[in-house]
Design a protein around this motif. Structure first.
Motif, PDB file in Angstrom:
ATOM      1  N   ARG A  22       9.092 -24.960 -81.161  1.00  0.00           N
ATOM      2  CA  ARG A  22       9.202 -23.570 -80.926  1.00  0.00           C
ATOM      3  C   ARG A  22       9.087 -23.023 -79.272  1.00  0.00           C
ATOM      4  O   ARG A  22       9.565 -24.315 -78.689  1.00  0.00           O
ATOM      5  CB  ARG A  22       7.518 -23.029 -80.590  1.00  0.00           C
ATOM      6  N   GLU A  23      10.053 -22.427 -78.732  1.00  0.00           N
ATOM      7  CA  GLU A  23      10.797 -22.539 -77.606  1.00  0.00           C
ATOM      8  C   GLU A  23      10.626 -21.191 -76.409  1.00  0.00           C
ATOM      9  O   GLU A  23      10.885 -20.146 -77.515  1.00  0.00           O
ATOM     10  CB  GLU A  23      11.929 -23.225 -77.776  1.00  0.00           C
ATOM     11  N   PHE A  24      10.279 -20.864 -75.586  1.00  0.00           N
ATOM     12  CA  PHE A  24       9.643 -19.891 -74.888  1.00  0.00           C
ATOM     13  C   PHE A  24      10.963 -19.629 -74.700  1.00  0.00           C
ATOM     14  O   PHE A  24      12.055 -20.455 -74.726  1.00  0.00           O
ATOM     15  CB  PHE A  24       9.696 -20.842 -73.695  1.00  0.00           C
ATOM     16  N   VAL A  25      11.275 -18.473 -74.774  1.00  0.00           N
ATOM     17  CA  VAL A  25      12.594 -17.293 -74.408  1.00  0.00           C
ATOM     18  C   VAL A  25      12.487 -16.655 -73.063  1.00  0.00           C
ATOM     19  O   VAL A  25      13.337 -16.226 -72.437  1.00  0.00           O
ATOM     20  CB  VAL A  25      12.112 -16.368 -75.388  1.00  0.00           C
ATOM     21  N   THR A  42      10.709 -11.501 -63.799  1.00  0.00           N
ATOM     22  CA  THR A  42      10.985 -12.240 -65.230  1.00  0.00           C
ATOM     23  C   THR A  42      11.816 -13.565 -65.226  1.00  0.00           C
ATOM     24  O   THR A  42      12.322 -13.862 -63.697  1.00  0.00           O
ATOM     25  CB  THR A  42      12.182 -11.378 -65.895  1.00  0.00           C
ATOM     26  N   TYR A  43      11.464 -14.007 -66.587  1.00  0.00           N
ATOM     27  CA  TYR A  43      12.249 -15.543 -66.860  1.00  0.00           C
ATOM     28  C   TYR A  43      12.749 -15.251 -67.739  1.00  0.00           C
ATOM     29  O   TYR A  43      11.970 -15.469 -68.815  1.00  0.00           O
ATOM     30  CB  TYR A  43      11.181 -16.406 -66.067  1.00  0.00           C
ATOM     31  N   TYR A  44      14.100 -16.040 -67.903  1.00  0.00           N
ATOM     32  CA  TYR A  44      14.736 -16.689 -68.970  1.00  0.00           C
ATOM     33  C   TYR A  44      15.045 -17.449 -69.350  1.00  0.00           C
ATOM     34  O   TYR A  44      15.381 -18.676 -68.749  1.00  0.00           O
ATOM     35  CB  TYR A  44      15.424 -15.515 -69.192  1.00  0.00           C
ATOM     36  N   LEU A  45      14.856 -17.624 -70.999  1.00  0.00           N
ATOM     37  CA  LEU A  45      15.973 -18.452 -71.476  1.00  0.00           C
ATOM     38  C   LEU A  45      17.207 -20.023 -70.791  1.00  0.00           C
ATOM     39  O   LEU A  45      17.427 -18.069 -71.094  1.00  0.00           O
ATOM     40  CB  LEU A  45      15.618 -19.457 -72.488  1.00  0.00           C
ATOM     41  N   ASP A  46      17.690 -20.400 -70.823  1.00  0.00           N
ATOM     42  CA  ASP A  46      19.088 -20.215 -70.307  1.00  0.00           C
ATOM     43  C   ASP A  46      20.226 -19.894 -71.115  1.00  0.00           C
ATOM     44  O   ASP A  46      21.291 -18.853 -70.783  1.00  0.00           O
ATOM     45  CB  ASP A  46      19.884 -21.924 -69.891  1.00  0.00           C
ATOM     46  N   LYS A  59      19.462 -15.969 -70.978  1.00  0.00           N
ATOM     47  CA  LYS A  59      20.508 -15.277 -69.971  1.00  0.00           C
ATOM     48  C   LYS A  59      21.286 -14.409 -70.536  1.00  0.00           C
ATOM     49  O   LYS A  59      22.207 -14.725 -70.715  1.00  0.00           O
ATOM     50  CB  LYS A  59      20.821 -15.692 -68.997  1.00  0.00           C
ATOM     51  N   GLY A  60      21.509 -13.205 -69.522  1.00  0.00           N
ATOM     52  CA  GLY A  60      22.365 -12.197 -69.444  1.00  0.00           C
ATOM     53  C   GLY A  60      22.987 -11.839 -71.125  1.00  0.00           C
ATOM     54  O   GLY A  60      23.386 -10.397 -70.525  1.00  0.00           O
ATOM     55  N   ARG A  61      21.913 -11.664 -71.453  1.00  0.00           N
ATOM     56  CA  ARG A  61      21.879 -11.105 -73.355  1.00  0.00           C
ATOM     57  C   ARG A  61      20.956 -10.246 -73.664  1.00  0.00           C
ATOM     58  O   ARG A  61      20.607  -9.571 -74.767  1.00  0.00           O
ATOM     59  CB  ARG A  61      22.490 -11.985 -74.155  1.00  0.00           C
TER      60      ARG A  61
END
Length: 129
Positions: free
Chosen positions: A45-48, A58-62, A65-67
């Motif tokens: 499982r991974e953070f999104v 907000t914070y995103y999985l690299d 990002k942008g999508r």
């Protein structure tokens, strides 16, 4: 107890879009951090993405990002994940998560699974090539 109910998953072609929704019910949060995780077959499982109570942080999985865009509607106690330009590698079960901050006034977010005590049932997203 808090229940998180997800909706919006499905099958889409590469380059397409989907929007996941997650509504919280049961015990009312005073303030909450909310997020999304995913788990693909045979993978951990991974953070999104995560969003603070105000929505300002907000914070995103690299890789997303942008999508992907996370947002929330506190009046509806709902968090959303807009997913654009989807790729086959985005195929996974997506889980909504929440953590109650109580009276804490800081505008923070969490990125680790252990920080979220509340989890949705999961929503399948399949992206075909």
């Amino acid at each position: 107890q808090v229940q998180l109910v997800e909706s919006g998953g499905g099958l889409v072609q590469a380059g397409g879009s989907l929007r996941l929704s997650c509504a919280a019910s049961g015990r009312t949060f005073i303030r909450s951090v909310m997020g999304w995780f995913r788990q693909a077959p045979g993978k951990e499982r991974e953070f999104v993405a995560a969003i603070s109570w105000s929505g300002a942080r907000t914070y995103y999985l690299d890789r997303v990002k942008g999508r992907f865009t996370i947002s929330r509607d506190n009046a509806k106690i709902t968090v959303y994940l807009q997913m654009d330009n989807l790729k086959p590698e985005d195929t996974a079960v997506y889980y909504c998560t929440a953590a109650d901050l109580g009276d804490y006034s800081g505008d923070l977010y969490y990125t680790e699974a252990y920080e979220y005590p509340y989890w949705g049932q999961g929503s399948q997203v399949t992206v075909s090539s």
